[in-house]
Design a protein around this motif. Structure first.
Motif, PDB file in Angstrom:
ATOM      1  N   ILE A 160       0.981  -1.188  -0.056  1.00  0.00           N
ATOM      2  CA  ILE A 160      -0.023  -0.060  -0.128  1.00  0.00           C
ATOM      3  C   ILE A 160       0.876   1.226   0.131  1.00  0.00           C
ATOM      4  O   ILE A 160       1.657   1.207   0.952  1.00  0.00           O
ATOM      5  N   GLY A 161       0.737   1.946  -1.064  1.00  0.00           N
ATOM      6  CA  GLY A 161       1.463   3.387  -1.246  1.00  0.00           C
ATOM      7  C   GLY A 161       3.012   2.838  -1.090  1.00  0.00           C
ATOM      8  O   GLY A 161       3.438   1.958  -1.989  1.00  0.00           O
ATOM      9  N   ASN A 162       3.991   3.223  -0.224  1.00  0.00           N
ATOM     10  CA  ASN A 162       5.588   3.070  -0.251  1.00  0.00           C
ATOM     11  C   ASN A 162       5.616   1.788   0.697  1.00  0.00           C
ATOM     12  O   ASN A 162       6.963   1.715   0.979  1.00  0.00           O
ATOM     13  N   GLU A 163       4.621   1.138   1.478  1.00  0.00           N
ATOM     14  CA  GLU A 163       4.854  -0.012   2.521  1.00  0.00           C
ATOM     15  C   GLU A 163       4.604  -1.188   1.433  1.00  0.00           C
ATOM     16  O   GLU A 163       3.542  -1.432   1.066  1.00  0.00           O
ATOM     17  N   TYR A 164       5.841  -2.012   1.600  1.00  0.00           N
ATOM     18  CA  TYR A 164       5.819  -3.204   0.986  1.00  0.00           C
ATOM     19  C   TYR A 164       5.865  -4.490   1.687  1.00  0.00           C
ATOM     20  O   TYR A 164       6.830  -4.288   2.784  1.00  0.00           O
ATOM     21  N   LEU A 165       5.442  -5.414   1.442  1.00  0.00           N
ATOM     22  CA  LEU A 165       5.652  -6.664   2.149  1.00  0.00           C
ATOM     23  C   LEU A 165       6.885  -7.324   1.861  1.00  0.00           C
ATOM     24  O   LEU A 165       7.607  -7.787   2.734  1.00  0.00           O
ATOM     25  N   PHE A 166       7.347  -7.291   0.550  1.00  0.00           N
ATOM     26  CA  PHE A 166       8.663  -7.770   0.051  1.00  0.00           C
ATOM     27  C   PHE A 166       9.243  -6.803  -0.823  1.00  0.00           C
ATOM     28  O   PHE A 166       9.014  -6.508  -1.947  1.00  0.00           O
ATOM     29  N   PRO A 167       9.733  -5.755  -0.101  1.00  0.00           N
ATOM     30  CA  PRO A 167      10.136  -4.599  -0.914  1.00  0.00           C
ATOM     31  C   PRO A 167      11.388  -5.140  -1.884  1.00  0.00           C
ATOM     32  O   PRO A 167      11.951  -5.886  -1.492  1.00  0.00           O
ATOM     33  N   GLU A 180      11.557 -16.122   1.241  1.00  0.00           N
ATOM     34  CA  GLU A 180      10.598 -15.812   2.114  1.00  0.00           C
ATOM     35  C   GLU A 180       9.522 -15.648   1.468  1.00  0.00           C
ATOM     36  O   GLU A 180       8.327 -16.272   1.899  1.00  0.00           O
ATOM     37  N   PHE A 181       9.171 -15.113   0.249  1.00  0.00           N
ATOM     38  CA  PHE A 181       8.101 -14.899  -0.482  1.00  0.00           C
ATOM     39  C   PHE A 181       7.573 -16.481  -1.194  1.00  0.00           C
ATOM     40  O   PHE A 181       6.460 -16.570  -0.819  1.00  0.00           O
ATOM     41  N   LEU A 182       8.398 -17.053  -1.436  1.00  0.00           N
ATOM     42  CA  LEU A 182       8.063 -18.361  -2.164  1.00  0.00           C
ATOM     43  C   LEU A 182       7.671 -19.199  -0.951  1.00  0.00           C
ATOM     44  O   LEU A 182       6.423 -20.185  -1.183  1.00  0.00           O
ATOM     45  N   GLN A 183       8.026 -19.208   0.197  1.00  0.00           N
ATOM     46  CA  GLN A 183       7.656 -19.731   1.123  1.00  0.00           C
ATOM     47  C   GLN A 183       6.117 -19.581   1.856  1.00  0.00           C
ATOM     48  O   GLN A 183       5.276 -20.372   1.944  1.00  0.00           O
ATOM     49  N   LEU A 184       5.717 -18.074   1.745  1.00  0.00           N
ATOM     50  CA  LEU A 184       4.661 -17.688   1.951  1.00  0.00           C
ATOM     51  C   LEU A 184       3.621 -18.135   0.955  1.00  0.00           C
ATOM     52  O   LEU A 184       2.697 -18.576   1.417  1.00  0.00           O
ATOM     53  N   VAL A 185       3.689 -18.132  -0.538  1.00  0.00           N
ATOM     54  CA  VAL A 185       2.828 -18.523  -1.453  1.00  0.00           C
ATOM     55  C   VAL A 185       2.737 -19.856  -1.471  1.00  0.00           C
ATOM     56  O   VAL A 185       1.574 -20.351  -1.724  1.00  0.00           O
ATOM     57  N   ASN A 186       3.492 -20.561  -0.800  1.00  0.00           N
ATOM     58  CA  ASN A 186       3.273 -22.295  -0.730  1.00  0.00           C
ATOM     59  C   ASN A 186       2.444 -22.410   0.572  1.00  0.00           C
ATOM     60  O   ASN A 186       1.740 -23.633   0.512  1.00  0.00           O
ATOM     61  N   ALA A 187       2.441 -21.487   1.539  1.00  0.00           N
ATOM     62  CA  ALA A 187       1.624 -21.963   2.670  1.00  0.00           C
ATOM     63  C   ALA A 187       0.529 -21.180   3.092  1.00  0.00           C
ATOM     64  O   ALA A 187      -0.380 -21.697   4.147  1.00  0.00           O
ATOM     65  N   ILE A 188       0.625 -20.059   2.516  1.00  0.00           N
ATOM     66  CA  ILE A 188      -0.438 -18.911   3.058  1.00  0.00           C
ATOM     67  C   ILE A 188      -1.986 -19.453   2.816  1.00  0.00           C
ATOM     68  O   ILE A 188      -2.156 -20.016   1.870  1.00  0.00           O
ATOM     69  N   PRO A 198      -7.392  -4.832   9.239  1.00  0.00           N
ATOM     70  CA  PRO A 198      -8.374  -4.448   8.242  1.00  0.00           C
ATOM     71  C   PRO A 198      -7.396  -4.646   6.923  1.00  0.00           C
ATOM     72  O   PRO A 198      -8.313  -4.501   5.747  1.00  0.00           O
ATOM     73  N   VAL A 199      -6.253  -4.613   6.889  1.00  0.00           N
ATOM     74  CA  VAL A 199      -5.714  -4.420   5.235  1.00  0.00           C
ATOM     75  C   VAL A 199      -5.181  -5.673   4.668  1.00  0.00           C
ATOM     76  O   VAL A 199      -4.948  -5.809   3.652  1.00  0.00           O
ATOM     77  N   ARG A 200      -5.341  -6.973   5.588  1.00  0.00           N
ATOM     78  CA  ARG A 200      -4.966  -8.306   4.745  1.00  0.00           C
ATOM     79  C   ARG A 200      -3.806  -8.322   4.158  1.00  0.00           C
ATOM     80  O   ARG A 200      -3.434  -8.904   3.319  1.00  0.00           O
ATOM     81  N   CYS A 201      -2.698  -7.881   5.082  1.00  0.00           N
ATOM     82  CA  CYS A 201      -1.519  -8.133   4.587  1.00  0.00           C
ATOM     83  C   CYS A 201      -0.570  -8.871   5.792  1.00  0.00           C
ATOM     84  O   CYS A 201      -0.443  -8.591   7.075  1.00  0.00           O
ATOM     85  N   PRO A 202      -0.412 -10.225   5.229  1.00  0.00           N
ATOM     86  CA  PRO A 202      -0.035 -11.395   6.261  1.00  0.00           C
ATOM     87  C   PRO A 202       1.500 -11.024   7.052  1.00  0.00           C
ATOM     88  O   PRO A 202       2.168 -11.842   7.372  1.00  0.00           O
ATOM     89  N   GLU A 205       4.015  -6.142  11.650  1.00  0.00           N
ATOM     90  CA  GLU A 205       4.499  -4.880  11.621  1.00  0.00           C
ATOM     91  C   GLU A 205       4.099  -4.073  10.332  1.00  0.00           C
ATOM     92  O   GLU A 205       3.853  -2.998  10.360  1.00  0.00           O
ATOM     93  N   THR A 206       4.161  -4.982   9.256  1.00  0.00           N
ATOM     94  CA  THR A 206       3.959  -4.181   7.823  1.00  0.00           C
ATOM     95  C   THR A 206       2.618  -3.949   7.897  1.00  0.00           C
ATOM     96  O   THR A 206       2.125  -2.819   7.444  1.00  0.00           O
ATOM     97  N   SER A 207       1.458  -4.735   8.344  1.00  0.00           N
ATOM     98  CA  SER A 207       0.245  -4.611   8.223  1.00  0.00           C
ATOM     99  C   SER A 207      -0.210  -3.197   9.109  1.00  0.00           C
ATOM    100  O   SER A 207      -1.030  -2.340   8.615  1.00  0.00           O
ATOM    101  N   LYS A 208       0.524  -2.993  10.264  1.00  0.00           N
ATOM    102  CA  LYS A 208       0.172  -1.854  11.146  1.00  0.00           C
ATOM    103  C   LYS A 208       0.609  -0.600  10.396  1.00  0.00           C
ATOM    104  O   LYS A 208      -0.174   0.294  10.677  1.00  0.00           O
ATOM    105  N   ARG A 209       1.840  -0.601   9.869  1.00  0.00           N
ATOM    106  CA  ARG A 209       2.055   0.630   9.004  1.00  0.00           C
ATOM    107  C   ARG A 209       1.264   0.628   8.036  1.00  0.00           C
ATOM    108  O   ARG A 209       0.830   2.092   7.334  1.00  0.00           O
TER     109      ARG A 209
END
Length: 409
Positions: A160-167, A180-188, A198-202, A205-209
């Motif tokens: 969202i904006g300049n906040e990235y889960l995987f910059p 870390e990204f590949l592990q996430l998409v295999n298990a999420i 409310p933002v649905r970023c797993p 800390e990133t979700s709060k930002r």
């Protein structure tokens, strides 16, 4: 046009402030158990009013099946789905100022140019209310895919904006090379994604930002955009119709038809352009028993004997699924309607100032997650039925000799 798909066809109807919205689903296989309870969870995830950083419009989005089922079983005939618009407020749009101006970056002007007339309230067919029919139809497609193949479709907020889960970084210009990204998409899974409302970023800390960032724009009567990443697991290999209906092409078509979308990338995407071929190429390796569908719930479904060591292709090669997880990212622009006064022009070409009214999301990304999932389900369902037709016709022919063995699907 308002119809998507060739074999599993979905036609949506309705405007932002009409009596109801919904869709007709044609091509659903007969004999599948289906009630409103199978569809409602995704409708609830999409509905407005979920938090302080979404539109306060109060809609329950209760879906009603109008046709195509009997005693909770699909008949193979068209399925009609309807959702009533219960919280219409046309008065937000019925004032002289709003009537004079096309809203900047909205569809008011282009719809008028195309049709010579437009809906007087809200965005009409360009409104996100139109996506209700997509989500309802997608839930039906997803149930079939899950029961027939064990397909799992999960989307989440990636930025969202300049906040990235995987910059992006020098080491990983694309998230496709990030372990870390590949592990996430295999298990999420969706339960995990929704635990970060409310933002649905797993990621805590990133979700709060992200939440704070959206709240800041909301308080300034402004808006912000972001991206949604989606993964499709257990999709059969062999899906996609080259040359013009390649799987990534139909996925892009589906995703870019969602309101407010401005970009699509699959697999390594744009960041993959910075990776040399020696790293980017996905080498083939023998599939594990689980990947091959052995001893699992869907062990009768043929899985490929080979898989890839890496997955920079995003599960699609030559426009055809290869059995690996399919993942892609969709970009959403900032919502066009904001509360700030904006210098613009009237329909009569006079300079002026518009301060828009109405109830709008400061960021559409969190509520777009189930919409992306729904459109992914519609694409895979349509591709599955197309491939079923091809393999069924081929199975009636005598076996070929002296050629590469033909897999039976």
């Amino acid at each position: 046009m308002s119809t998507f798909g060739s074999h599993f066809r979905v036609t949506t109807y309705g405007e932002s402030h009409c009596l109801s919205v919904g869709c007709i689903v044609d091509g659903c296989p007969p004999g599948m158990a289906l009630t409103e309870d199978d569809i409602q969870p995704q409708m609830t995830r999409r509905r407005p009013g979920q938090s302080a950083i979404t539109t306060p419009r109060d809609e329950k989005d209760r879906v009603e099946i109008q046709s195509g089922t009997e005693f909770g079983i699909t008949l193979g005939t068209p399925i009609g789905l309807k959702v009533m618009n219960e919280n219409q407020r046309k008065q937000d749009y019925g004032n002289k100022t709003m009537d004079l101006y096309p809203r900047p970056s909205h569809a008011d002007w282009t719809y008028l140019e195309k049709y010579g007339v437009k809906a007087s309230s809200g965005g009409g067919r360009s409104s996100a209310r139109e996506t209700i029919g997509r989500v309802a139809a997608g839930a039906i497609a997803e149930k079939y895919l899950r029961e027939a193949y064990g397909v799992e479709i999960v989307a989440f907020t990636a930025s969202i904006g300049n906040e990235y889960l995987f910059p992006p970084s020098r080491e990983h210009p694309t998230s496709a090379t990030n372990p870390e990204f590949l592990q996430l998409v295999n298990a999420i899974d969706r339960k995990t994604v929704d635990s970060f409302l409310p933002v649905r970023c797993p990621h805590g800390e990133t979700s709060k930002r992200m939440e704070q960032l959206v709240a800041d724009f909301r308080d300034k009567h402004d808006s912000i955009g972001g991206t949604v990443t989606c993964v499709i697991r257990n999709a059969p290999s062999g899906l996609g119709e080259p040359c013009f209906d390649k799987l990534e092409a139909t996925l892009a078509h589906a995703m870019l038809s969602i309101p407010a979308t401005k970009g699509f990338e699959i697999g390594s995407g744009f960041g993959g352009c910075q990776v040399p071929g020696s790293i980017h190429n996905d080498a083939f390796i023998k599939a594990t028993p689980v990947e091959a569908g052995v001893n699992g719930l869907h062990s009768k479904v043929r899985r490929p004997k080979l898989t890839t060591k890496t997955n920079n292709s995003g599960g699609v090669q030559g426009g055809i699924s290869n059995g690996a997880p399919i993942y892609f990212t969709v970009a959403f622009k900032p919502p066009a309607t904001i509360g700030q006064a904006q210098q613009t022009a009237t329909y009569e070409e006079q300079d002026g100032t518009l301060e828009a009214k109405g109830r709008h999301d400061p960021c559409v990304v969190p509520r777009a997650v189930p919409i992306v999932e729904a459109m992914a389900a519609l694409v895979i369902m349509d591709a599955v039925l197309a491939q079923h037709a091809r393999t069924a016709a081929r199975s009636l022919l005598p076996p070929l000799k002296g050629v590469v063995p033909v897999h039976q699907q």
